[in-house]
Design an enzyme around this catalytic site. Sequence first.
Site, short mmCIF file in Angstrom:
data_model
loop_
_atom_site.label_atom_id
_atom_site.label_comp_id
_atom_site.label_asym_id
_atom_site.label_seq_id
_atom_site.Cartn_x
_atom_site.Cartn_y
_atom_site.Cartn_z
CG LEU A 46 -1.89 -1.14 1.42
CD1 LEU A 46 -2.61 -1.01 2.76
CD2 LEU A 46 -2.89 -1.19 0.28
CG ASP A 47 0.28 4.45 -2.73
OD1 ASP A 47 1.12 3.73 -3.28
OD2 ASP A 47 -0.67 4.99 -3.33
CE LYS A 48 5.59 8.54 5.02
NZ LYS A 48 6.61 9.62 4.89
#
Length: 345
Positions: free
Chosen positions: A172-174
């Site tokens: 997942l993105d940060k």
Amino acid sequence: MKQTTTVILSDSDLDTDFEELGGLNDVAEADEDFSPSVDKIELKLTPDVCGERLDKTLSKLVPQYSRSRLQQWIEAGFVSVDGKPGRGKMTMLGDEKIVIEPQAAPDEGAYSPEDIALDVVFEDDHILVINKPAGMVVHPAAGNWSGTLLNGLLYHWPTLLGVPRAGIVHRLDKDTSGLMVVAKTLIAHTELVRQLQERTVKREYNALVWGTPNLSGTVDAPMARHPRDRIKMAVSQSMLAKPAVTHFQRVATGMLEKFPVSLVACQLETGRTHQIRVHMLSLGFPLVGDPLYGKQHLARFFNRQALQARRLGLIHPASGEHVEWEVPLAEDFTELLKQAGIQAD
């Protein structure tokens, strides 16, 4: 001269989409050996290197380090020639004294265990399901070599060092919160990667977007790197574009001050980098708070993209049974919905 070395693991594919991130042939590669205890390397050149460039000479005499690494050290002033800073293109005469001060690579410790608290939703002998908080990077990369999910996994489950990418098969993105599955064994890793490649893993996200999209729809639009901004992804028809499919349903609508917003449920068939963010933008409905694709003049409403992986379903790699998990929206996301007059379920 005694020289001690340790193997450092490196990530050679930081920009991959998350099906590919856990590819079947994806084995952590050994980077150049380095230990903080390595002494200075002192060399006395001989006439047989006369006429050669400094960097080329060092790549022959110190083969345990790559030529690019040696060039970096030369440029940074960690290589001296007869007591003066060396230059990569300078020509050797064959009687110089060279002193090299080896420096740690930026990714030194990328695979080091760190005592990081993790929200474990499910665990057995084969898989872990983690509820990742916003702000946590999944895998070490430039600018984030520590404090990642991978570092935390290795602290709590040291045996994951024997699984590619410490068992991480998607990411997942940060600043996206929510559910991720991690393989605890090589067999589970292989099976989860296969399911991701065959698009049988069920992934549902909640997103708050600006505007009012249709009640439901499908975005079938290939994606590639943005042609002018390498940080971004974009819908593309180029030969490098990869298939990307997102299904969405409008769940509720609300207002942030005078601006309409909609809570949307998105189901992914593919897992391209920034897929939901780019696909919703392509329809004219960027995510609230998105610092990369959103409306910058409305950034005050939320300090990250309003996106969470709410549900995750897959075939258990050992039992063969369908299993599924769901988590509540993160507190900051729930508060944002309240501001918009939307009741979180």
